[in-house]
Design an enzyme around this catalytic site. Structure first.
Site, PDB file in Angstrom:
ATOM      1  N   ASP A 117     -10.166  34.112   8.582  1.00  0.00           N
ATOM      2  CA  ASP A 117      -9.012  33.674   7.824  1.00  0.00           C
ATOM      3  C   ASP A 117      -9.040  34.312   6.430  1.00  0.00           C
ATOM      4  O   ASP A 117      -9.106  35.529   6.319  1.00  0.00           O
ATOM      5  CB  ASP A 117      -8.992  32.132   7.791  1.00  0.00           C
ATOM      6  CG  ASP A 117      -7.733  31.553   7.180  1.00  0.00           C
ATOM      7  OD1 ASP A 117      -6.711  31.489   7.887  1.00  0.00           O
ATOM      8  OD2 ASP A 117      -7.771  31.170   5.995  1.00  0.00           O
ATOM      9  N   ARG A 118      -8.969  33.523   5.342  1.00  0.00           N
ATOM     10  CA  ARG A 118      -8.957  34.121   4.002  1.00  0.00           C
ATOM     11  C   ARG A 118     -10.234  34.917   3.763  1.00  0.00           C
ATOM     12  O   ARG A 118     -10.216  35.948   3.074  1.00  0.00           O
ATOM     13  CB  ARG A 118      -8.814  33.045   2.922  1.00  0.00           C
ATOM     14  CG  ARG A 118      -7.650  32.111   3.079  1.00  0.00           C
ATOM     15  CD  ARG A 118      -6.306  32.793   3.230  1.00  0.00           C
ATOM     16  NE  ARG A 118      -5.742  33.262   1.977  1.00  0.00           N
ATOM     17  CZ  ARG A 118      -4.528  33.804   1.861  1.00  0.00           C
ATOM     18  NH1 ARG A 118      -3.766  33.932   2.938  1.00  0.00           N
ATOM     19  NH2 ARG A 118      -4.081  34.220   0.696  1.00  0.00           N
ATOM     20  N   ARG A 131      -9.714  38.313   4.942  1.00  0.00           N
ATOM     21  CA  ARG A 131      -8.908  39.113   4.019  1.00  0.00           C
ATOM     22  C   ARG A 131      -9.762  39.615   2.850  1.00  0.00           C
ATOM     23  O   ARG A 131      -9.590  40.735   2.371  1.00  0.00           O
ATOM     24  CB  ARG A 131      -7.701  38.306   3.537  1.00  0.00           C
ATOM     25  CG  ARG A 131      -6.810  37.892   4.681  1.00  0.00           C
ATOM     26  CD  ARG A 131      -5.517  37.222   4.281  1.00  0.00           C
ATOM     27  NE  ARG A 131      -4.894  36.667   5.480  1.00  0.00           N
ATOM     28  CZ  ARG A 131      -4.263  37.399   6.407  1.00  0.00           C
ATOM     29  NH1 ARG A 131      -4.129  38.704   6.256  1.00  0.00           N
ATOM     30  NH2 ARG A 131      -3.759  36.822   7.485  1.00  0.00           N
ATOM     31  N   HIS A 149       3.089  27.582   5.629  1.00  0.00           N
ATOM     32  CA  HIS A 149       2.291  27.326   4.425  1.00  0.00           C
ATOM     33  C   HIS A 149       2.187  28.560   3.530  1.00  0.00           C
ATOM     34  O   HIS A 149       2.015  28.434   2.317  1.00  0.00           O
ATOM     35  CB  HIS A 149       0.892  26.832   4.819  1.00  0.00           C
ATOM     36  CG  HIS A 149       0.092  27.798   5.629  1.00  0.00           C
ATOM     37  ND1 HIS A 149       0.442  28.167   6.915  1.00  0.00           N
ATOM     38  CD2 HIS A 149      -1.036  28.490   5.331  1.00  0.00           C
ATOM     39  CE1 HIS A 149      -0.447  29.027   7.371  1.00  0.00           C
ATOM     40  NE2 HIS A 149      -1.338  29.251   6.443  1.00  0.00           N
ATOM     41  N   TRP A 150       2.327  29.764   4.100  1.00  0.00           N
ATOM     42  CA  TRP A 150       2.303  30.972   3.275  1.00  0.00           C
ATOM     43  C   TRP A 150       3.445  30.949   2.263  1.00  0.00           C
ATOM     44  O   TRP A 150       3.320  31.506   1.175  1.00  0.00           O
ATOM     45  CB  TRP A 150       2.434  32.211   4.165  1.00  0.00           C
ATOM     46  CG  TRP A 150       1.161  32.660   4.802  1.00  0.00           C
ATOM     47  CD1 TRP A 150       0.233  31.900   5.440  1.00  0.00           C
ATOM     48  CD2 TRP A 150       0.677  34.008   4.871  1.00  0.00           C
ATOM     49  NE1 TRP A 150      -0.796  32.679   5.913  1.00  0.00           N
ATOM     50  CE2 TRP A 150      -0.537  33.972   5.578  1.00  0.00           C
ATOM     51  CE3 TRP A 150       1.169  35.229   4.420  1.00  0.00           C
ATOM     52  CZ2 TRP A 150      -1.290  35.131   5.829  1.00  0.00           C
ATOM     53  CZ3 TRP A 150       0.428  36.385   4.673  1.00  0.00           C
ATOM     54  CH2 TRP A 150      -0.794  36.329   5.367  1.00  0.00           C
ATOM     55  N   TYR A 200      -3.214  31.799  -2.333  1.00  0.00           N
ATOM     56  CA  TYR A 200      -2.029  32.232  -1.593  1.00  0.00           C
ATOM     57  C   TYR A 200      -1.000  32.896  -2.504  1.00  0.00           C
ATOM     58  O   TYR A 200      -0.311  33.841  -2.085  1.00  0.00           O
ATOM     59  CB  TYR A 200      -1.411  31.046  -0.851  1.00  0.00           C
ATOM     60  CG  TYR A 200      -2.138  30.737   0.443  1.00  0.00           C
ATOM     61  CD1 TYR A 200      -1.698  31.277   1.657  1.00  0.00           C
ATOM     62  CD2 TYR A 200      -3.276  29.947   0.453  1.00  0.00           C
ATOM     63  CE1 TYR A 200      -2.371  31.002   2.836  1.00  0.00           C
ATOM     64  CE2 TYR A 200      -3.958  29.683   1.629  1.00  0.00           C
ATOM     65  CZ  TYR A 200      -3.504  30.212   2.819  1.00  0.00           C
ATOM     66  OH  TYR A 200      -4.179  29.960   3.983  1.00  0.00           O
ATOM     67  N   HIS A 245      -6.670  29.233  16.233  1.00  0.00           N
ATOM     68  CA  HIS A 245      -7.083  29.864  14.980  1.00  0.00           C
ATOM     69  C   HIS A 245      -8.555  29.657  14.672  1.00  0.00           C
ATOM     70  O   HIS A 245      -9.229  30.565  14.188  1.00  0.00           O
ATOM     71  CB  HIS A 245      -6.232  29.305  13.834  1.00  0.00           C
ATOM     72  CG  HIS A 245      -6.581  29.868  12.499  1.00  0.00           C
ATOM     73  ND1 HIS A 245      -6.526  31.218  12.215  1.00  0.00           N
ATOM     74  CD2 HIS A 245      -7.013  29.266  11.357  1.00  0.00           C
ATOM     75  CE1 HIS A 245      -6.872  31.423  10.957  1.00  0.00           C
ATOM     76  NE2 HIS A 245      -7.185  30.253  10.416  1.00  0.00           N
TER      77      HIS A 245
END
Length: 306
Positions: free
Chosen positions: A108-109, A112, A153-154, A215, A281
């Site tokens: 997930d994050r 990134r 949510h983004w 975000y 996820h």
């Protein structure tokens, strides 16, 4: 699950911009850094970290703003929570622990952050695994009704402070549970001790604000960094494993996630991967044996065969 690992807190960053990063370390062997995503902490890696520590030096950390790491200011451009800033933290943590080069597993994050690390610090990363993400710029450039619904949510989190913060404050733990139990798995997929870690962090208004800033950076300065890399022809240059949940949003993408990520590499052959069956996820929790087997096979593979 992490009882055999030793906790640490390291201060990293330039003077005036320093942050304390919390993590755990254990095991012996090739170093592997484990990075969590939203809305989790390093505790998400519990069983996987314990298994990998049998033959690797495992370091699992909380990203800045998350868990027990510092929650610095973000600045007007949200740069304090850019993936570049987060990647820099983690590279310095590994250097301080004695590792100039290392493997990285990100979900997930955290994935990134790993992608940014591959671009900004290519000489540091030996191998990387990206779990259940598509590139940030790709996501924003391929928004349709289905994706906007799944990734609502983004677009909620990036609204100006403190609108989302105030709304989530009405029932933060209820909202946390809805997220953890609604992205392809039930809430019971998350081990009790890991869930307690997430609840402690999410109960902190400063932590929730930091997550929103993560975000906000993703929808602004991170896209600027990505565009600059694309214009310069900067690409992934390390062997990279891509895993995604078969029943999750990434798995439902019209284009194969593997093919998307191959385009991000200097050599498409560097990128391998597959879907994890019967997972959404949170594949590390939903299908731990299959996910760990794929990771182990990748970490132990002959470099000549990657």
């Amino acid at each position: 699950m992490l009882d055999d690992l030793t906790a640490f807190d390291l201060t990293v960053g330039a003077p005036g911009e320093q942050v304390s990063v919390h993590g755990v370390r254990g095991g012996q062997g090739p170093p592997v850094l484990l990075l969590h995503g939203f809305p989790q902490t390093h505790a998400m890696w519990g069983p996987a970290a314990a298994d990998l520590a049998r033959d690797h030096t495992v370091i699992a950390t909380d990203l800045r703003g998350y868990g027990a790491s510092d929650r610095p200011g973000s600045g007007p451009d949200h740069a304090g929570y850019s993936f570049r800033a987060m990647a820099g933290d983690q590279v310095e943590v590994m250097e301080r622990l004695g590792f100039d080069t290392f493997n990285v597993l990100g979900h997930d994050r955290g994935a990134r952050v790993t992608h940014r690390m591959l671009l900004d610090h290519p000489g540091r990363v030996e191998r990387a695994a990206l779990l259940d993400i598509l590139p940030t710029a790709y996501v924003y450039s391929h928004v349709d009704r289905a994706l906007a619904t799944a990734y609502y949510h983004w677009f909620f989190f990036i609204q100006p402070a403190d609108l989302p913060e105030r709304l989530i404050a009405g029932d933060p733990i209820g909202y946390l549970h809805r997220i953890l139990g609604g992205w392809g798995s039930g809430l019971d997929a998350h081990p009790a001790e890991a869930l307690a870690s997430y609840e402690r962090a999410f109960a902190d208004p400063a932590a929730r604000h930091a997550m929103m800033e993560d975000y906000r950076a993703g929808a602004s300065i991170d896209l600027e960094h990505d565009a600059a890399d694309a214009a310069a022809g900067n690409r992934i240059s390390a062997p990279t494993l891509v895993l995604w949940g078969e029943s999750g949003v990434v798995g439902a993408n019209a284009e194969s996630p593997l093919e998307v990520w191959k385009r991000e590499a200097a050599d498409p052959a560097l990128v391998t991967g597959r879907a994890v069956a019967r997972a959404g996820h949170f594949l590390v929790d939903e299908q731990p044996a299959d996910t760990l087997a794929a990771i182990r096979g990748f970490l132990l593979a002959d470099p000549a065969g990657v």
